[in-house]
Design an enzyme around this catalytic site. Structure first.
Site, PDB file in Angstrom:
ATOM      1  N   ARG A 475       0.816  -1.213   0.000  1.00 50.02           N
ATOM      2  CA  ARG A 475       0.000   0.000   0.000  1.00 50.02           C
ATOM      3  C   ARG A 475       0.848   1.261   0.000  1.00 50.02           C
ATOM      4  O   ARG A 475       0.330   2.353  -0.249  1.00 50.02           O
ATOM      5  CB  ARG A 475      -0.933  -0.002   1.209  1.00 50.02           C
ATOM      6  CG  ARG A 475      -0.236   0.071   2.544  1.00 50.02           C
ATOM      7  CD  ARG A 475      -1.188  -0.201   3.692  1.00 50.02           C
ATOM      8  NE  ARG A 475      -2.402   0.600   3.614  1.00 50.02           N
ATOM      9  CZ  ARG A 475      -3.476   0.404   4.393  1.00 50.02           C
ATOM     10  NH1 ARG A 475      -3.460  -0.589   5.264  1.00 50.02           N
ATOM     11  NH2 ARG A 475      -4.533   1.171   4.276  1.00 50.02           N
ATOM     12  N   ASP A 491      -8.992   1.431   3.601  1.00 50.01           N
ATOM     13  CA  ASP A 491      -9.175   0.000   3.454  1.00 50.01           C
ATOM     14  C   ASP A 491     -10.668  -0.272   3.296  1.00 50.01           C
ATOM     15  O   ASP A 491     -11.494   0.630   3.508  1.00 50.01           O
ATOM     16  CB  ASP A 491      -8.542  -0.778   4.607  1.00 50.01           C
ATOM     17  CG  ASP A 491      -9.273  -0.617   5.927  1.00 50.01           C
ATOM     18  OD1 ASP A 491     -10.384  -0.041   5.932  1.00 50.01           O
ATOM     19  OD2 ASP A 491      -8.755  -1.066   6.949  1.00 50.01           O
ATOM     20  N   ASP A 580       1.083   0.652   9.903  1.00 48.71           N
ATOM     21  CA  ASP A 580       0.680   1.994  10.306  1.00 48.71           C
ATOM     22  C   ASP A 580       1.741   2.660  11.160  1.00 48.71           C
ATOM     23  O   ASP A 580       2.042   3.842  10.992  1.00 48.71           O
ATOM     24  CB  ASP A 580      -0.631   1.928  11.089  1.00 48.71           C
ATOM     25  CG  ASP A 580      -1.826   1.722  10.181  1.00 48.71           C
ATOM     26  OD1 ASP A 580      -1.850   2.325   9.094  1.00 48.71           O
ATOM     27  OD2 ASP A 580      -2.728   0.955  10.554  1.00 48.71           O
TER      28      ASP A 580
END
Length: 670
Positions: A475, A491, A580
């Protein structure tokens, strides 16, 4: 008779004149007309009289050193274009191979090797390399490298003032050494390094020590470098402070490690001798503006760093004039100088890794030539190490320089929806995002093992499906299909309204270098466990935003893929909970700023599911999450996350006024 007397006098004078000419006294007549310099002659100190009659003034080069310096044998006429073959670099640019060293190596040698091997320019094949790096060892007799070739396309690097190997001529090799003297340094070919202490850290390093940029009224004005590692202080009311160290007060006893003694003053007077060059980094770290007294050594990385923005160079023969000028300097100028010292210290000098990587970036800039990074990127935060030329060489393409350039990011964004687990396409999310007036395109990153649906809903903006590789780091790959500066990372389980998307994007346009998100997390230091942890509990403080719904600049995809060590990306791929956290670590390390939180409607916040592997998803996820954040902090060398309490809301948000006066009405249902 009178006429004959005049003729006799004239003949006598003529004879006397002829006699003077024959005796060679005519040079005296040249005193009245100084000789003109020939074309291209160097313009040094003036020569008013002939050298044979009166000793001339000293030439500038005679004032550079008090004692003669031993010079390593070098190719004095070497220049970059003549002694370095850039054709070997090809289209890939710089590739560096390090000669192996037999036997034990020093700690400094180990740090240099680790720094080079951790850079994106390193290669293990000498045949692929266009630069061969030689690290002089502690032994006096070093063998000639097998591919020496007269030193062509070689770099001899040493971080400490040690003599170069004497068993062979340096020839056409470049030299990167600490604080080289100005008479041996070859501008545009050699590289001037800082003089580092032996205990300088491998990575991260200590932060700058400046806590107050404006000088305190009672703070010392001057710190003078004296003998044995001491700094002597002089207050702002001092009329003079002699260069030999006799000032008003002394810092006290001699420290065990002189490098640990940092001055606490506005200006640091540093003598021009090469032996005092190590004090230069002390002043930078302390935020004390270096005042260089006729320096005889080349300032580090002077090829790319504009030292006039962080230092002051003065004539050591005019102490009183210098002191008066420092006392009268405007506070705005002092503030600017001190801020620049902190930026340069953090960007290029706080660790061995940064020093080595900066050296390689300078060589890469020479290879790129006109397409290299401009001066602004080197001398403005975050610095050239974090403004990759593989992304762009135009400042307006980066998220950091809009203020200096007087520009603003474009008014469109790309939505990137990462689909990992099989399930129904996020139709409602696609519909809400596509309805935004700022949305330019929607990209579906399909990383599931199952094939993607053959048909997708029709939208007002282009929708493209990208094939992923099944990794969590997919991503954050710099896909060429991303056509805008702004990315909205999502998402399939994200729940947002069009108003929330529009407002968040408006906030990001004002802060393009930061992450703007809806769901936050916090980090903390766990004293009981002696480790870092984080929590998903709702609180006023936060330090991370989840990339399941966040805006950020597309340049961070390039940094994530091209700049982060492979070990960190592998860690994220092995533990999706780290993705993240790693992206937040990266942005915080670059900007030194926290993310920004924006409001989310209550029904959307409650509807957002919590992935079991995500950060802060519950007590069961704490052990892997804690391990993840600890490993990242260890790899970065420090904790880059910054805590914030800032949340930006729309104008009239929650105010008791008519809903018709509010632009983002759907946010009121929070």
């Amino acid at each position: 008779m009178q006429s004959w007397g005049r003729k006799s006098l004239w003949l006598a004078l003529s004879a006397s004149w002829l006699l003077l000419v024959l005796l060679g006294v005519s040079p005296f007549l040249r005193l009245a007309v100084p000789p003109r310099p020939g074309p291209g002659a160097p313009q040094g100190w003036p020569r008013w009289l002939d050298a044979g009659l009166l000793q001339s003034f000293s030439q500038p080069e005679e004032l550079l050193e008090d004692v003669p310096q031993l010079q390593a044998p070098r190719g004095e006429s070497c220049q970059w274009g003549a002694c370095f073959d850039t054709s070997k670099c090809g289209s890939d640019g710089l590739k560096v191979f390090v000669y192996p060293v037999a036997g034990p190596i020093s700690e400094t040698h180990r740090k240099i090797l680790a720094s080079v091997e951790g850079s994106r320019y390193h290669t293990r094949s000498a045949a692929e390399a266009c630069l061969l790096l030689l690290l002089p060892g502690p032994h006096e007799h070093s063998p000639v490298p097998p591919q020496w070739n007269g030193g062509r396309n070689h770099l001899v690097l040493t971080l400490h003032p040690a003599p170069c190997p004497r068993t062979f001529q340096l020839g056409q090799a470049m030299v990167a050494e600490a604080s080289p003297t100005v008479d041996t340094f070859r501008p545009g070919f050699d590289v001037a390094l800082p003089l580092l202490p032996e205990a300088h850290p491998l990575r991260a390093g200590a932060p700058g020590q400046l806590r107050q940029h404006s000088p305190h009224p009672r703070a010392a004005l001057l710190a003078l470098a004296s003998e044995r590692g001491r700094w002597r202080m002089a207050g702002a009311n001092s009329s003079a402070c002699s260069w030999d160290g006799r000032c008003e007060q002394d810092l006290g006893g001699e420290p065990s490690q002189p490098v640990d003694t940092l001055p606490s003053a506005t200006f640091c007077l540093i003598p021009g001798h090469r032996s005092d060059a190590w004090r230069f980094l002390q002043a930078l770290q302390a935020g004390c503006v270096p005042v260089l007294l006729s320096p005889r050594w080349e300032l580090p990385f002077s090829e790319r760093i504009d030292w006039t923005k962080a230092t002051i160079t003065v004539d050591e023969r005019q102490p009183r004039q210098v002191l008066a000028a420092l006392q009268e300097m405007p506070l705005a100028r002092v503030l600017s100088l001190r801020q620049q010292t902190q930026f340069l210290w953090a960007a290029y000098f706080s660790s061995v890794e940064k020093v080595v990587h900066t050296t390689l970036e300078i060589l890469q800039a020479r290879i790129l030539g006109a397409s290299a990074q401009p001066w602004l990127l080197w001398n403005s935060p975050p610095g050239a190490l974090l403004a990759l030329p593989t992304f762009s060489t135009h400042p307006q393409d980066f998220p950091f320089y809009h203020l200096q350039q007087g520009s603003s990011p474009e008014g469109r964004f790309s939505a990137l929806i990462w689909v990992e687990a099989p399930g129904q396409p996020p139709l409602k999310l696609i519909e809400a995002v596509a309805a935004s007036q700022h949305c330019a395109q929607i990209l579906i990153l399909w990383s599931s093992e199952r094939p993607s649906p053959p048909r997708w809903p029709e939208t007002a903006v282009p929708l493209t499906v990208l094939d992923g590789r099944g990794k969590a780091s997919d991503r954050f790959f710099p896909y060429s299909a991303i056509s805008t500066d702004a990315i909205l990372s999502l998402d399939p389980h994200s729940s947002l309204s069009t108003s929330e998307v529009d407002f968040a994007f408006g906030v990001w346009q004002s802060f393009p270098e930061r992450m703007v998100g809806f769901v936050t997390r916090s980090h903390f230091w766990d004293e009981a466990r002696g480790s870092w942890g984080y929590t998903a509990e709702t609180a006023n403080e936060f330090s991370m935003v989840l990339t399941t719904a966040a805006f950020y600049h597309r340049y961070y995809h390039t940094l994530f893929t091209r700049s982060l060590p492979k070990a960190l990306r592998s860690l994220a791929d092995g533990s999706p909970a780290c993705v993240d956290v790693l992206m937040n670590f990266l942005v915080a390390a670059v900007t030194k700023l926290p993310p920004i939180k924006v409001p989310q409607a209550k029904q959307h916040h409650e509807a957002a599911p919590r992935a079991p592997a995500g950060p802060g998803s519950g007590p069961e996820s704490q052990p892997p999450a804690r391990d993840c954040i600890d490993q990242l902090a260890a790899e970065f060398g420090h904790m880059p996350l910054v805590t914030s309490r800032l949340r930006l809301d729309p104008v009239l948000f929650k105010d008791p006024v008519s809903v018709q006066r509010k632009k983002y009405r759907s946010l009121e249902g929070r």
